[in-house]
Design a protein around this motif. Structure first.
Motif, PDB file in Angstrom:
ATOM      1  N   LEU A  13    -126.380 -58.919 -31.382  1.00  0.00           N
ATOM      2  CA  LEU A  13    -125.557 -57.721 -31.361  1.00  0.00           C
ATOM      3  C   LEU A  13    -124.459 -57.966 -30.342  1.00  0.00           C
ATOM      4  N   VAL A  14    -124.599 -58.357 -29.324  1.00  0.00           N
ATOM      5  CA  VAL A  14    -123.419 -58.745 -28.551  1.00  0.00           C
ATOM      6  C   VAL A  14    -122.419 -59.704 -28.898  1.00  0.00           C
ATOM      7  N   LEU A  15    -122.945 -60.815 -29.678  1.00  0.00           N
ATOM      8  CA  LEU A  15    -122.159 -61.825 -30.237  1.00  0.00           C
ATOM      9  C   LEU A  15    -121.384 -61.256 -31.241  1.00  0.00           C
ATOM     10  N   PHE A  16    -122.025 -60.437 -32.097  1.00  0.00           N
ATOM     11  CA  PHE A  16    -121.690 -59.818 -33.247  1.00  0.00           C
ATOM     12  C   PHE A  16    -120.329 -58.605 -32.911  1.00  0.00           C
ATOM     13  N   PHE A  17    -120.299 -58.227 -31.798  1.00  0.00           N
ATOM     14  CA  PHE A  17    -119.145 -57.509 -31.373  1.00  0.00           C
ATOM     15  C   PHE A  17    -118.120 -58.128 -30.606  1.00  0.00           C
ATOM     16  N   LEU A  19    -117.520 -61.194 -31.670  1.00  0.00           N
ATOM     17  CA  LEU A  19    -116.458 -61.891 -32.713  1.00  0.00           C
ATOM     18  C   LEU A  19    -115.679 -60.766 -33.583  1.00  0.00           C
ATOM     19  N   ARG A  20    -116.287 -59.403 -33.455  1.00  0.00           N
ATOM     20  CA  ARG A  20    -115.586 -58.444 -34.342  1.00  0.00           C
ATOM     21  C   ARG A  20    -114.151 -57.911 -33.541  1.00  0.00           C
ATOM     22  N   SER A  21    -114.219 -58.075 -32.287  1.00  0.00           N
ATOM     23  CA  SER A  21    -113.133 -57.532 -31.547  1.00  0.00           C
ATOM     24  C   SER A  21    -112.370 -58.717 -31.136  1.00  0.00           C
ATOM     25  N   LYS A  22    -112.753 -59.947 -31.617  1.00  0.00           N
ATOM     26  CA  LYS A  22    -112.088 -61.421 -31.449  1.00  0.00           C
ATOM     27  C   LYS A  22    -111.770 -61.575 -29.839  1.00  0.00           C
ATOM     28  N   PHE A  30    -121.150 -68.514 -23.872  1.00  0.00           N
ATOM     29  CA  PHE A  30    -122.549 -68.205 -23.540  1.00  0.00           C
ATOM     30  C   PHE A  30    -123.392 -67.420 -24.150  1.00  0.00           C
ATOM     31  N   ILE A  31    -123.056 -66.427 -24.542  1.00  0.00           N
ATOM     32  CA  ILE A  31    -123.674 -65.413 -25.713  1.00  0.00           C
ATOM     33  C   ILE A  31    -124.288 -66.402 -26.690  1.00  0.00           C
TER      34      ILE A  31
END
Length: 62
Positions: A13-17, A19-22, A30-31
């Motif tokens: 979930l953290v990685l998704f956000f 990547l989405r926020s660039k 690290f994530i």
């Protein structure tokens, strides 16, 4: 096992956000590494490995 699955969900979930926020940097790397590490220790590792091998075999047969 339950802790591993919840950590995979959290890091995913953290990685998704991120990547989405660039917002990519050392923290994102690290994530991503931790997500992969915990994902490898879940039951999803078998199907992911099979899918990867199938894609590589398909590319080789082109």
């Amino acid at each position: 096992m339950a802790i591993t699955v919840s950590l995979v969900a959290l890091f995913g979930l953290v990685l998704f956000f991120l990547l989405r926020s660039k917002t990519l940097g050392w923290g994102s790397a690290f994530i991503a590494i931790m997500f992969g590490f915990f994902l490898a220790s879940t039951g999803a590792s078998g199907p992911i490995n099979k899918l990867t091998h199938a894609v590589i075999d398909a590319i080789g047969n082109l």
